[in-house]
Write a protein that holds these residues in place. Structure first.
Motif, mmCIF file in Angstrom:
data_model
loop_
_atom_site.group_PDB
_atom_site.id
_atom_site.type_symbol
_atom_site.label_atom_id
_atom_site.label_comp_id
_atom_site.label_asym_id
_atom_site.label_seq_id
_atom_site.Cartn_x
_atom_site.Cartn_y
_atom_site.Cartn_z
ATOM 1 N N VAL A 58 0.838 -1.201 0.000
ATOM 2 C CA VAL A 58 0.000 0.000 0.000
ATOM 3 C C VAL A 58 0.871 1.249 0.000
ATOM 4 O O VAL A 58 2.091 1.178 0.217
ATOM 5 C CB VAL A 58 -0.922 0.022 1.239
ATOM 6 C CG1 VAL A 58 -1.805 -1.213 1.283
ATOM 7 C CG2 VAL A 58 -0.121 0.155 2.528
ATOM 8 N N ASP A 59 0.234 2.380 -0.233
ATOM 9 C CA ASP A 59 0.927 3.668 -0.214
ATOM 10 C C ASP A 59 1.600 3.872 1.145
ATOM 11 O O ASP A 59 1.024 3.576 2.187
ATOM 12 C CB ASP A 59 -0.093 4.793 -0.470
ATOM 13 C CG ASP A 59 0.591 6.113 -0.761
ATOM 14 O OD1 ASP A 59 1.417 6.542 0.065
ATOM 15 O OD2 ASP A 59 0.290 6.721 -1.807
ATOM 16 N N GLU A 60 2.808 4.408 1.092
ATOM 17 C CA GLU A 60 3.612 4.576 2.313
ATOM 18 C C GLU A 60 2.926 5.467 3.344
ATOM 19 O O GLU A 60 3.161 5.332 4.550
ATOM 20 C CB GLU A 60 4.978 5.181 1.938
ATOM 21 C CG GLU A 60 6.021 5.128 3.032
ATOM 22 C CD GLU A 60 6.571 3.730 3.270
ATOM 23 O OE1 GLU A 60 7.231 3.545 4.305
ATOM 24 O OE2 GLU A 60 6.336 2.850 2.422
ATOM 25 N N LYS A 61 2.066 6.377 2.911
ATOM 26 C CA LYS A 61 1.437 7.301 3.852
ATOM 27 C C LYS A 61 0.564 6.572 4.873
ATOM 28 O O LYS A 61 0.467 6.994 6.028
ATOM 29 C CB LYS A 61 0.603 8.354 3.114
ATOM 30 C CG LYS A 61 -0.663 7.843 2.472
ATOM 31 C CD LYS A 61 -1.454 8.998 1.857
ATOM 32 C CE LYS A 61 -2.735 8.502 1.208
ATOM 33 N NZ LYS A 61 -3.533 9.620 0.647
ATOM 34 N N TYR A 62 -0.033 5.453 4.469
ATOM 35 C CA TYR A 62 -0.860 4.692 5.403
ATOM 36 C C TYR A 62 -0.002 4.000 6.455
ATOM 37 O O TYR A 62 -0.384 3.909 7.623
ATOM 38 C CB TYR A 62 -1.710 3.670 4.647
ATOM 39 C CG TYR A 62 -2.647 4.288 3.639
ATOM 40 C CD1 TYR A 62 -3.673 5.128 4.051
ATOM 41 C CD2 TYR A 62 -2.483 4.055 2.284
ATOM 42 C CE1 TYR A 62 -4.528 5.717 3.127
ATOM 43 C CE2 TYR A 62 -3.329 4.640 1.348
ATOM 44 C CZ TYR A 62 -4.341 5.474 1.775
ATOM 45 O OH TYR A 62 -5.179 6.065 0.862
ATOM 46 N N LEU A 63 1.137 3.542 6.038
ATOM 47 C CA LEU A 63 2.069 2.925 6.992
ATOM 48 C C LEU A 63 2.608 3.968 7.959
ATOM 49 O O LEU A 63 2.780 3.690 9.154
ATOM 50 C CB LEU A 63 3.229 2.264 6.242
ATOM 51 C CG LEU A 63 2.853 1.154 5.261
ATOM 52 C CD1 LEU A 63 4.093 0.680 4.519
ATOM 53 C CD2 LEU A 63 2.177 -0.008 5.972
ATOM 54 N N ASN A 64 2.855 5.170 7.447
ATOM 55 C CA ASN A 64 3.373 6.244 8.290
ATOM 56 C C ASN A 64 2.354 6.683 9.342
ATOM 57 O O ASN A 64 2.740 7.106 10.435
ATOM 58 C CB ASN A 64 3.804 7.437 7.441
ATOM 59 C CG ASN A 64 5.071 7.151 6.653
ATOM 60 O OD1 ASN A 64 5.871 6.298 7.040
ATOM 61 N ND2 ASN A 64 5.253 7.836 5.535
ATOM 62 N N PHE A 65 1.073 6.593 9.013
ATOM 63 C CA PHE A 65 0.038 6.895 9.998
ATOM 64 C C PHE A 65 0.208 5.990 11.218
ATOM 65 O O PHE A 65 0.159 6.432 12.372
ATOM 66 C CB PHE A 65 -1.358 6.673 9.401
ATOM 67 C CG PHE A 65 -1.899 7.854 8.653
ATOM 68 C CD1 PHE A 65 -1.920 9.115 9.229
ATOM 69 C CD2 PHE A 65 -2.386 7.711 7.367
ATOM 70 C CE1 PHE A 65 -2.418 10.209 8.539
ATOM 71 C CE2 PHE A 65 -2.883 8.793 6.665
ATOM 72 C CZ PHE A 65 -2.902 10.045 7.245
ATOM 73 N N ILE A 66 0.399 4.715 10.949
ATOM 74 C CA ILE A 66 0.527 3.720 12.015
ATOM 75 C C ILE A 66 1.837 3.894 12.775
ATOM 76 O O ILE A 66 1.864 3.890 14.013
ATOM 77 C CB ILE A 66 0.425 2.295 11.432
ATOM 78 C CG1 ILE A 66 -0.955 2.083 10.806
ATOM 79 C CG2 ILE A 66 0.693 1.248 12.517
ATOM 80 C CD1 ILE A 66 -1.099 0.783 10.059
ATOM 81 N N ARG A 67 2.920 4.077 12.033
ATOM 82 C CA ARG A 67 4.246 4.178 12.668
ATOM 83 C C ARG A 67 4.351 5.416 13.557
ATOM 84 O O ARG A 67 4.909 5.356 14.655
ATOM 85 C CB ARG A 67 5.328 4.192 11.590
ATOM 86 C CG ARG A 67 5.496 2.851 10.895
ATOM 87 C CD ARG A 67 6.279 2.980 9.603
ATOM 88 N NE ARG A 67 6.387 1.678 8.920
ATOM 89 C CZ ARG A 67 6.769 1.537 7.665
ATOM 90 N NH1 ARG A 67 7.087 2.610 6.939
ATOM 91 N NH2 ARG A 67 6.838 0.331 7.115
ATOM 92 N N LYS A 68 3.833 6.529 13.069
ATOM 93 C CA LYS A 68 3.903 7.755 13.863
ATOM 94 C C LYS A 68 3.088 7.615 15.146
ATOM 95 O O LYS A 68 3.507 8.055 16.223
ATOM 96 C CB LYS A 68 3.392 8.954 13.053
ATOM 97 C CG LYS A 68 3.523 10.265 13.805
ATOM 98 C CD LYS A 68 3.107 11.460 12.951
ATOM 99 C CE LYS A 68 3.228 12.745 13.760
ATOM 100 N NZ LYS A 68 2.834 13.934 12.959
ATOM 101 N N LEU A 69 1.921 7.002 15.031
ATOM 102 C CA LEU A 69 1.089 6.786 16.211
ATOM 103 C C LEU A 69 1.822 5.941 17.247
ATOM 104 O O LEU A 69 1.813 6.249 18.446
ATOM 105 C CB LEU A 69 -0.217 6.097 15.816
ATOM 106 C CG LEU A 69 -1.176 5.782 16.978
ATOM 107 C CD1 LEU A 69 -1.619 7.057 17.677
ATOM 108 C CD2 LEU A 69 -2.374 4.989 16.468
ATOM 109 N N GLN A 70 2.490 4.906 16.793
ATOM 110 C CA GLN A 70 3.230 4.028 17.700
ATOM 111 C C GLN A 70 4.369 4.773 18.399
ATOM 112 O O GLN A 70 4.619 4.575 19.594
ATOM 113 C CB GLN A 70 3.790 2.819 16.930
ATOM 114 C CG GLN A 70 2.736 1.844 16.446
ATOM 115 C CD GLN A 70 2.014 1.141 17.563
ATOM 116 O OE1 GLN A 70 1.118 1.709 18.183
ATOM 117 N NE2 GLN A 70 2.405 -0.084 17.845
#
Length: 230
Positions: free
Chosen positions: A87-99
């Motif tokens: 998937v687009d990296e922005k969706y992964l970044n949403f999760i990573r930043k939250l963590q």
């Protein structure tokens, strides 16, 4: 837990949507755990010297640690599913930043609770010292006729004043440090809330995309049916 890859009949947008929703569900669990932790800590502070309260709070901390680890593990599984879907990296970044933000929040919470315990200890020491001074001032007087060493008495009084100054200064430093940590905690919470809002906006965008996909699919199916009839 059902993973995103087990629903291969869904579109990529639907899988991303469901995955981010699952992350928000886990985040809500975190919020509940923090509420329980803060409530338990308030109770602990009322009797922080009682052995039974110490043991109770230690057990609560152990359970909280396990629950937080489980939540992080579930979110990591969601992230891995999305990685596998490319998937687009922005969706992964949403999760990573939250963590990362939640990791900072947990570290701040631990520091604040430890510091508040230190403050309670210092306040207790000062309280005991004040009570001892009141007792010495208003308590039983020495009616003995033996000779008092006034120089020795003066040394004791100077030492007590010095200890009081040290404890008072330490308490002031601890309170200032607590204030700084509380400000960091407040900023961290605001940043988490803003990030969660961004995730929710992204979910709304995904809903619009899914709505368009559904409409297109419906129109295509209708056109196929009309072609069969003709």
């Amino acid at each position: 837990m059902q993973t995103a890859t087990s629903t291969s009949y869904l579109t990529k947008e639907q899988i991303i949507y469901n995955s981010l929703q699952s992350v928000l569900t886990q985040q809500n669990e975190r919020i509940l755990i923090y509420k329980q932790l803060n409530s338990s800590f308030k109770t602990f502070k009322l009797n922080f010297k009682t052995q039974i309260e110490i043991l109770k709070f230690q057990r609560i901390l152990e359970n909280v640690t396990i629950n937080f680890q489980q939540i992080s593990k579930q979110i990591k599984l969601i992230e891995n599913d999305l990685i596998n879907l490319n998937v687009d990296e922005k969706y992964l970044n949403f999760i990573r930043k939250l963590q990362l933000l939640e990791k900072d929040k947990l570290n701040l919470t631990v520091k604040i609770q430890k510091l508040e315990q230190e403050i309670l200890e210092e306040e207790l020491k000062l309280k005991i010292k004040e009570e001892n001074e009141k007792y010495e001032e208003h308590g039983p007087k020495c009616n003995c006729k033996h000779h008092h060493n006034h120089h020795h008495v003066e040394n004791i009084e100077e030492k007590e004043e010095e200890e009081e100054t040290i404890h008072g200064s330490k308490l002031t430093l601890l309170l200032n440090e607590l204030k700084e940590l509380k400000e960091l905690e407040s900023n961290n919470i605001n940043e988490i809330n803003e990030h969660l809002d961004e995730m929710k906006y992204e979910l709304e965008d995904l809903k619009e995309i899914m709505k368009e996909q559904l409409e297109n699919k419906t129109n295509n199916e209708m056109q196929v049916e009309e072609g069969i009839v003709l």
